[in-house]
Design a protein around this motif. Sequence first.
Motif, PDB file in Angstrom:
ATOM      1  N   LEU A   1       0.818  -1.208   0.000  1.00 36.65           N
ATOM      2  CA  LEU A   1       0.000   0.000   0.000  1.00 36.65           C
ATOM      3  C   LEU A   1       0.850   1.257   0.000  1.00 36.65           C
ATOM      4  O   LEU A   1       1.891   1.314   0.652  1.00 36.65           O
ATOM      5  N   SER A   2       0.367   2.258  -0.724  1.00 39.18           N
ATOM      6  CA  SER A   2       1.001   3.572  -0.733  1.00 39.18           C
ATOM      7  C   SER A   2      -0.027   4.577  -0.241  1.00 39.18           C
ATOM      8  O   SER A   2      -1.192   4.529  -0.640  1.00 39.18           O
ATOM      9  N   GLY A   3       0.410   5.478   0.630  1.00 41.48           N
ATOM     10  CA  GLY A   3      -0.492   6.485   1.164  1.00 41.48           C
ATOM     11  C   GLY A   3       0.054   7.872   0.965  1.00 41.48           C
ATOM     12  O   GLY A   3       1.265   8.082   0.998  1.00 41.48           O
ATOM     13  N   GLY A   4      -0.830   8.809   0.757  1.00 48.39           N
ATOM     14  CA  GLY A   4      -0.437  10.196   0.653  1.00 48.39           C
ATOM     15  C   GLY A   4      -0.809  10.938   1.916  1.00 48.39           C
ATOM     16  O   GLY A   4      -1.571  10.439   2.739  1.00 48.39           O
ATOM     17  N   ASN A   5      -0.271  12.125   2.059  1.00 47.58           N
ATOM     18  CA  ASN A   5      -0.525  12.943   3.238  1.00 47.58           C
ATOM     19  C   ASN A   5      -0.143  12.190   4.519  1.00 47.58           C
ATOM     20  O   ASN A   5      -0.830  12.241   5.529  1.00 47.58           O
TER      21      ASN A   5
ATOM     22  N   LYS B   1       4.180   7.654   0.659  1.00 45.19           N
ATOM     23  CA  LYS B   1       5.156   6.592   0.875  1.00 45.19           C
ATOM     24  C   LYS B   1       4.475   5.251   1.073  1.00 45.19           C
ATOM     25  O   LYS B   1       3.261   5.171   1.219  1.00 45.19           O
ATOM     26  N   ASP B   2       5.271   4.205   1.086  1.00 46.41           N
ATOM     27  CA  ASP B   2       4.797   2.868   1.399  1.00 46.41           C
ATOM     28  C   ASP B   2       4.299   2.887   2.843  1.00 46.41           C
ATOM     29  O   ASP B   2       5.006   3.332   3.737  1.00 46.41           O
ATOM     30  N   VAL B   3       3.069   2.429   3.043  1.00 41.52           N
ATOM     31  CA  VAL B   3       2.501   2.467   4.392  1.00 41.52           C
ATOM     32  C   VAL B   3       2.201   1.086   4.961  1.00 41.52           C
ATOM     33  O   VAL B   3       1.591   0.969   6.016  1.00 41.52           O
ATOM     34  N   GLY B   4       2.621   0.039   4.266  1.00 45.43           N
ATOM     35  CA  GLY B   4       2.410  -1.298   4.812  1.00 45.43           C
ATOM     36  C   GLY B   4       1.819  -2.246   3.805  1.00 45.43           C
ATOM     37  O   GLY B   4       1.880  -2.027   2.596  1.00 45.43           O
TER      38      GLY B   4
END
Length: 82
Positions: free
Chosen positions: A40-44, A50-53
């Motif tokens: 998963l990639s997340g913004g803000n 970035k990669d968030v898990g």
Amino acid sequence: LLSEVIEVQLGDVVIKPRSGSWGNTHGDVVYKIENGVARLSGGNVSDTAKDVGSLTLGPNNIAGPTSGANIGPYVTIIKKMF
């Protein structure tokens, strides 16, 4: 908790509540699926993207109540349509 069994695919957005409130949510995008794991990639996130898990998916990249998947706090999947 997801109520349906669904195939997770690249570009899908998974959503989780923040601070225990349905009025405060966060979405992350599935950017890679390999060996039954969706990255998963997340913004803000800390003022960056970035990669968030990851999510552990069931057979054939399935998530849902009978799939054996572990999708953590995510409760909704918005499907990429094209």
